[in-house]
Design an enzyme around this catalytic site. Structure first.
Site, short mmCIF file in Angstrom:
data_model
loop_
_atom_site.label_atom_id
_atom_site.label_comp_id
_atom_site.label_asym_id
_atom_site.label_seq_id
_atom_site.Cartn_x
_atom_site.Cartn_y
_atom_site.Cartn_z
N GLU A 62 -1.75 -0.78 0.43
CA GLU A 62 -2.58 -0.56 -0.74
C GLU A 62 -4.06 -0.60 -0.38
OE1 GLU A 62 1.36 -2.19 -1.83
OE2 GLU A 62 -0.21 -2.82 -0.45
N PRO A 267 8.24 -1.57 14.26
CA PRO A 267 8.81 -2.31 13.12
C PRO A 267 7.77 -2.59 12.05
CG PRO A 267 8.51 -3.77 15.00
CD PRO A 267 8.17 -2.38 15.48
N ARG A 268 8.21 -2.58 10.82
CA ARG A 268 7.30 -2.90 9.71
C ARG A 268 6.72 -4.29 9.87
NH1 ARG A 268 3.74 -1.13 5.99
NH2 ARG A 268 3.81 -2.35 4.05
N GLY A 309 -1.41 -2.46 13.23
CA GLY A 309 -2.54 -1.57 13.08
C GLY A 309 -2.62 -0.41 14.06
N GLU A 310 -1.49 -0.07 14.71
CA GLU A 310 -1.53 1.00 15.70
C GLU A 310 -0.67 2.20 15.31
OE1 GLU A 310 -2.74 -0.33 19.98
OE2 GLU A 310 -0.72 -1.07 19.56
N ASN A 334 5.11 4.79 3.48
CA ASN A 334 4.19 5.88 3.18
C ASN A 334 4.36 7.04 4.16
OD1 ASN A 334 2.09 7.52 2.43
ND2 ASN A 334 0.50 5.96 2.67
N LEU A 336 2.78 9.91 3.82
CA LEU A 336 1.55 10.70 3.91
C LEU A 336 0.78 10.42 5.20
CD1 LEU A 336 0.21 10.54 0.27
CD2 LEU A 336 1.01 12.56 1.49
N GLU A 337 0.89 9.19 5.68
CA GLU A 337 0.15 8.84 6.90
C GLU A 337 0.55 9.72 8.08
OE1 GLU A 337 -0.73 4.16 5.77
OE2 GLU A 337 0.94 4.66 7.09
#
Length: 432
Positions: A62, A267-268, A309-310, A334, A336-337
């Protein structure tokens, strides 16, 4: 007594329980020990002079979705101060790197009245933008009582949540009434918000379409490309528990036709990396772990990118991406990324968190739905062996992302009546 009054009482009587939960979260690394007081509304920084806009986003996805919007607001209203709150350690780390220098980050206060009031008394926001649906009754009711103008951006309520709220007719109305406008992601979300008590709802589109491409380190990308060479690769991104086992099955099945294949898993939740690596090892798959500085070799079957963050790096590395949280009932992640970074996309059937995006990408040919390991293997085999097919899908996904990025202009138009008066207001004094 209505339920919001009962909630306010229970959050006070339950203070020892809440403190105990927070201590356990702190011990598990899920709270920031250096900034823990911010969760009790105690400021980590002084309030700047002048009008102050508060944005709240629950976590990484978000928060990242509104970075482009934040920069646009800064450009249009340069004297408008901004503070962003999030609730997770990982989001705070990402925001430290990606927020404009002028924008303050704080952890959101836990939803107890004394802590909420600590936050509001110090920061005195002049208006608030709520991103998506992190609806905390004490915070929102206190903002409403203070007369603070509020809007909800990218507003959404899942069908499951809506069904639960409908068991208590009107229960969400006191919380939603504080928003002068809810800008919904799509018509379905808008209808749910209206049915639950939102006074004014408008559909403008999904702010995630306007997000910048995820960042990356060019030197790291070059190093990985050199290490991997011409091996065929694919990416399983933002996977959840249960999906890594499916990914391993798919990798094993594809080896019959693609013996040099390497699979990359992001992994998330990187905190699960040890258990993921152990499960892959039991399947006799050679694993290299990024968090340990290991570089993939010709022997590496699975590259486990267990860092935070990668994703921008790995979306640029891999042209073919499976987006996780979708083969198991988690609602998806997501898409869209990777779409805006020229990826051919695959996803499972459980994408209700991003239903409109998934439907649009499927319809334009940029994404394909797979129901299980067998279908994922079959689709990947085609895409890995037919570069023209994967390129066609990637181009379609990228074109859709570019077209939908126009949502930014619509959002700024809707926000103007809120932001322009703030930017023209007489500056207030900073917190002493």
């Amino acid at each position: 007594m209505d339920w919001t009054s009962l909630y306010r009482i229970l959050t006070e009587l339950g203070a020892p329980i809440i403190r105990g939960i927070l201590r356990r979260r702190l011990a598990r690394g899920r709270e920031d020990p250096l900034r823990f007081s911010e969760r009790k509304g105690k400021p980590g920084l002084p309030r700047p002079a002048g009008p102050l806009l508060w944005l709240h986003a629950v976590s990484i996805g978000e928060a990242q979705s509104v970075l482009t919007l934040i920069r646009s607001i800064r450009a249009l209203y340069p004297n408008l101060g901004m503070i962003m709150t999030t609730g997770t350690v990982s989001s705070a780390r990402i925001m430290a790197d990606r927020l404009p220098a002028e924008v303050i980050h704080q952890y959101a206060p836990i939803d107890r009245l004394p802590w909420v009031r600590n936050f509001l008394v110090h920061w005195r926001p002049d208006a608030a933008l709520w991103i998506e649906s992190d609806l905390w009754p004490n915070i929102l009711i206190e903002c409403r009582h203070a007369g603070m103008p509020m809007m909800m951006l990218n507003a959404r309520v899942s069908e499951r949540s809506a069904r639960l709220w409908r068991l208590l007719p009107g229960a969400l109305r006191p919380v939603l009434e504080g928003f002068q406008l809810c800008l919904a992601q799509d018509e379905a979300q808008g209808d749910r918000l209206k049915s639950l008590g939102a006074a004014r709802v408008k559909v403008v589109g999904n702010v995630k379409y306007a997000a910048d491409p995820l960042p990356f380190d060019p030197a790291e990308l070059a190093g990985l490309k050199a290490a991997i060479g011409d091996r065929p690769i694919w990416l399983a991104a933002s996977t959840h528990q249960g999906e890594e086992e499916i990914v391993a099955q798919v990798h094993q099945a594809l080896l019959r036709d693609l013996p040099r294949l390497m699979t990359i898993i992001v992994p998330r939740h990187p905190s699960r990396a040890d258990s993921i690596a152990e499960a892959l090892d039991r399947q006799n798959l050679a694993v290299a772990r990024r968090s340990r500085g290991e570089v993939p070799t010709t022997e590496t079957a699975i590259y486990l990118a267990d860092t935070i963050g990668e994703l921008g790096l790995f979306y640029r590395l891999c042209r073919i991406v499976f987006v996780g949280g979708s083969l198991i009932p988690r609602g998806g992640q997501n898409m869209l990324e990777p779409a805006r970074l020229d990826s051919a996309l695959l996803h499972g059937p459980n994408c209700w968190n991003f239903a409109m995006i998934a439907r649009a990408l499927d319809a334009c040919g940029g994404a394909l739905e797979v129901r299980d390991a067998g279908e994922l293997s079959a689709r990947l085999k085609v895409l890995l062996q037919d570069e023209s097919e994967s390129a066609k899908m990637a181009d379609a996904a990228s074109a859709l992302a570019r077209e939908e990025a126009k949502v930014l202009g619509r959002l700024l138009t809707e926000l103007e009546p809120l932001l322009r008066p703030l930017a023209q207001a007489t500056p207030s004094q900073p917190e002493a």
